[in-house]
Motif scaffolding. Structure first.
Motif, mmCIF file in Angstrom:
data_model
loop_
_atom_site.group_PDB
_atom_site.id
_atom_site.type_symbol
_atom_site.label_atom_id
_atom_site.label_comp_id
_atom_site.label_asym_id
_atom_site.label_seq_id
_atom_site.Cartn_x
_atom_site.Cartn_y
_atom_site.Cartn_z
ATOM 1 N N UNK A 122 0.850 -1.196 0.000
ATOM 2 C CA UNK A 122 0.000 0.000 0.000
ATOM 3 C C UNK A 122 0.880 1.238 0.000
ATOM 4 N N UNK A 123 0.323 2.320 -0.499
ATOM 5 C CA UNK A 123 1.063 3.574 -0.583
ATOM 6 C C UNK A 123 0.292 4.671 0.141
ATOM 7 N N UNK A 124 1.022 5.506 0.868
ATOM 8 C CA UNK A 124 0.432 6.590 1.650
ATOM 9 C C UNK A 124 1.121 7.907 1.295
ATOM 10 N N UNK A 125 0.433 9.020 1.509
ATOM 11 C CA UNK A 125 1.004 10.341 1.291
ATOM 12 C C UNK A 125 -0.003 11.374 1.748
ATOM 13 N N UNK A 126 -0.159 12.452 0.964
ATOM 14 C CA UNK A 126 -1.163 13.470 1.266
ATOM 15 C C UNK A 126 -1.150 13.868 2.741
ATOM 16 N N UNK A 127 -2.129 13.370 3.508
ATOM 17 C CA UNK A 127 -2.285 13.783 4.906
ATOM 18 C C UNK A 127 -1.088 13.424 5.772
ATOM 19 N N UNK A 128 -0.253 12.499 5.323
ATOM 20 C CA UNK A 128 0.828 11.981 6.165
ATOM 21 C C UNK A 128 1.778 13.069 6.659
ATOM 22 N N UNK A 129 2.015 14.118 5.868
ATOM 23 C CA UNK A 129 2.962 15.153 6.270
ATOM 24 C C UNK A 129 2.336 16.487 6.598
ATOM 25 N N UNK A 130 1.008 16.599 6.489
ATOM 26 C CA UNK A 130 0.303 17.868 6.689
ATOM 27 C C UNK A 130 0.956 19.005 5.903
ATOM 28 N N UNK A 131 1.260 18.721 4.641
ATOM 29 C CA UNK A 131 1.844 19.718 3.755
ATOM 30 C C UNK A 131 3.328 19.527 3.527
ATOM 31 N N UNK A 132 4.021 18.862 4.442
ATOM 32 C CA UNK A 132 5.433 18.554 4.222
ATOM 33 C C UNK A 132 5.540 17.337 3.304
ATOM 34 N N UNK A 133 6.624 17.294 2.548
ATOM 35 C CA UNK A 133 6.767 16.280 1.509
ATOM 36 C C UNK A 133 7.205 14.950 2.096
ATOM 37 N N UNK A 134 6.258 14.031 2.206
ATOM 38 C CA UNK A 134 6.586 12.678 2.650
ATOM 39 C C UNK A 134 5.510 11.724 2.132
ATOM 40 N N UNK A 135 5.968 10.596 1.615
ATOM 41 C CA UNK A 135 5.063 9.529 1.199
ATOM 42 C C UNK A 135 5.647 8.224 1.700
ATOM 43 N N UNK A 136 4.884 7.148 1.550
ATOM 44 C CA UNK A 136 5.340 5.873 2.085
ATOM 45 C C UNK A 136 4.868 4.718 1.228
ATOM 46 N N UNK A 137 5.743 3.739 1.060
ATOM 47 C CA UNK A 137 5.385 2.448 0.496
ATOM 48 C C UNK A 137 5.485 1.445 1.637
ATOM 49 N N UNK A 138 4.408 0.713 1.876
ATOM 50 C CA UNK A 138 4.380 -0.221 2.993
ATOM 51 C C UNK A 138 3.837 -1.558 2.519
ATOM 52 N N UNK A 139 4.135 -2.614 3.280
ATOM 53 C CA UNK A 139 3.586 -3.897 2.885
ATOM 54 C C UNK A 139 4.212 -5.083 3.566
ATOM 55 N N UNK A 140 3.968 -6.249 2.950
ATOM 56 C CA UNK A 140 4.454 -7.526 3.476
ATOM 57 C C UNK A 140 5.977 -7.561 3.501
ATOM 58 N N UNK A 141 6.516 -8.119 4.558
ATOM 59 C CA UNK A 141 7.966 -8.182 4.724
ATOM 60 C C UNK A 141 8.632 -8.945 3.581
ATOM 61 N N UNK A 142 8.069 -10.101 3.177
ATOM 62 C CA UNK A 142 8.730 -10.909 2.154
ATOM 63 C C UNK A 142 8.808 -10.187 0.816
ATOM 64 N N UNK A 143 7.833 -9.325 0.535
ATOM 65 C CA UNK A 143 7.881 -8.531 -0.697
ATOM 66 C C UNK A 143 8.815 -7.343 -0.537
#
Length: 442
Positions: A258-279
């Motif tokens: 899954x991918x996250x961004x937008x609200x994660x930084x409240x305007x600061x530039x940050x996004x995330x890729x998250x998921x299963x450990x084996x992948x």
């Protein structure tokens, strides 16, 4: 603020000319372009605080859709700014990982427990493209299946080649992307069967302006497992706004990535890729397989942006921000619907979506979406001090802000009714209508 037909923004108009002279499109995001607003009525922002922004002409607006949904706590949120300031004097980028990186990862994974590993970046496109690359690598398959009903996944070729703005993208790249309709498991299964053993992943927003049909996300999970492809949730918008753990936390269906961004930084530039450990570990060093160039960005782990993300996550959990967003959105939606009904345009000014992520449609005499009527509506909102390309709320809105917005919407709907009665909104426009972002010609 002046609310008559002569509402104008002379300084913003000049600033827009300067922007276009130096920056292609006059903005760094197409959705912020002045073509998205009535002609010569696109405010250029000077500063913002809480739920309000001020333009270079000195006008104050209640702002919705803040920062394209990224500023969900309001501008210059004290808790976030304090966390950022603590890091600024300590350096922002080093030749080795900062301890802030592991602290941010721990905070993120504690908030989104359905994921086992996370990697941070600066924008959503990098995160979603990394997910696609990883899915192709682990499956050995070339094709990507996107939800064709969702408007945006990435600036990269695998997606943009499917839009009307496909200039510069080879057909060979676009041909590897196929589409499936949201909510239709049978059509998705047919697609997977037709391209048997070719589709690396299914990528979609788990929810948008409509709730997923009962059993739909679980059905996609089962299809992905049965056909051996990776299930990717794009949670750029749903992350935090649906629940602190995103849509996957709300609906109880766990994607592979899954991918996250937008609200994660409240305007600061940050996004995330998250998921299963084996992948995810295929992009790391602790495996014996072929390496995947997952995410490697110079600025992906800037300390102040990660500090902002930690402050945002903490604020959401401790202050119940998601619940507040829903409560504010419900109040706004009810008020707008009542105002539209009171002016006889309830079938033409239509509020849609989850309460924390409201949008509106502007329909013509025949009930069809209309850019002309959208232009009329936006003009009247701007003149009343409401900057609203959508009705997406931030937690900084007050009851008074909502009340004022509803009053301005009622005034806009009165004009809307006159245009409908005349059968032509043109006399109420000041220039060309607003335009869709994705179009082939400028």
């Amino acid at each position: 603020m002046d609310t008559d037909q002569e509402f104008s923004l002379p300084r913003s108009r000049l600033a827009n000319e300067r922007l276009h002279a130096l920056i292609p499109g006059g903005a760094h995001t197409y959705a912020k372009g002045d073509d998205q607003y009535p002609e010569h009525l696109a405010p250029v922002i000077d500063h913002g605080r809480g739920a309000h922004v001020w333009d270079v002409d000195g006008n104050r607006y209640i702002e919705y859709g803040s920062g394209l949904r990224s500023v969900s706590l309001g501008h210059a949120h004290p808790r976030v700014i304090e966390a950022v300031r603590r890091e600024l004097d300590r350096g922002s980028n080093f030749v080795r990982p900062s301890v802030v990186e592991v602290e941010a990862a721990e905070r993120f994974l504690a908030t989104v427990p359905t994921a086992e590993m996370v990697k941070f970046a600066k924008n959503g496109s990098d995160a979603t493209t990394a997910a696609i690359r990883l899915a192709r690598a682990v499956t050995g398959r070339p094709r990507v299946a996107i939800c064709g009903d969702h408007p945006f996944f990435s600036t990269d070729d695998w997606f943009i080649g499917t839009t009307p703005m496909a200039a510069g993208i080879p057909a060979a790249t676009t041909d590897l992307t196929v589409a499936f309709p949201y909510g239709d498991l049978a059509a998705t299964e047919e697609l997977l069967t037709r391209h048997q053993d070719e589709i690396a992943c299914l990528i979609l927003e788990p929810a948008t302006h409509t709730e997923p049909p009962p059993g739909y996300l679980a059905g996609l999970r089962e299809l992905a497992d049965r056909h051996g492809c990776v299930l990717i949730f794009d949670e750029m918008i749903t992350g935090l706004r649906w629940s602190e753990a995103g849509a996957q936390g709300l609906y109880g269906v766990v994607p592979d990535l899954s991918t996250f961004g937008k609200a994660l930084g409240n305007g600061f530039a940050v996004s995330a890729l998250a998921g299963r450990r084996d992948l995810m570990e295929r992009g790391g060093l602790r495996h014996s397989g072929e390496r995947v160039f997952l995410l490697s960005t110079t600025h992906g782990a800037e300390t102040h942006s990660l500090a902002a993300a930690m402050a945002v996550l903490t604020t959401y959990v401790e202050e119940g921000i998601t619940a507040r967003l829903h409560a504010l959105g419900e109040r706004l939606a009810a008020g707008v619907r009542e105002a539209a009904a009171g002016m006889g345009v309830a079938d033409h000014v239509v509020v849609r979506g989850r309460a924390s992520n409201l949008v509106f449609a502007t329909l013509d005499e025949k009930g069809q979406p209309s850019q002309e009527y959208r232009t009329l509506f936006l003009h009247r909102l701007l003149a009343g001090g409401v900057l609203a390309p959508s009705f997406v709320v931030s937690s900084a809105l007050s009851d008074a802000d909502i009340e004022h917005t509803v009053d301005v919407v009622a005034q806009a709907c009165a004009v809307y009714r006159k245009a409908l009665d005349a059968g032509d909104p043109t006399p109420w426009l000041t220039g060309r209508p607003v335009k869709p972002v994705f179009r082939r010609l400028a």
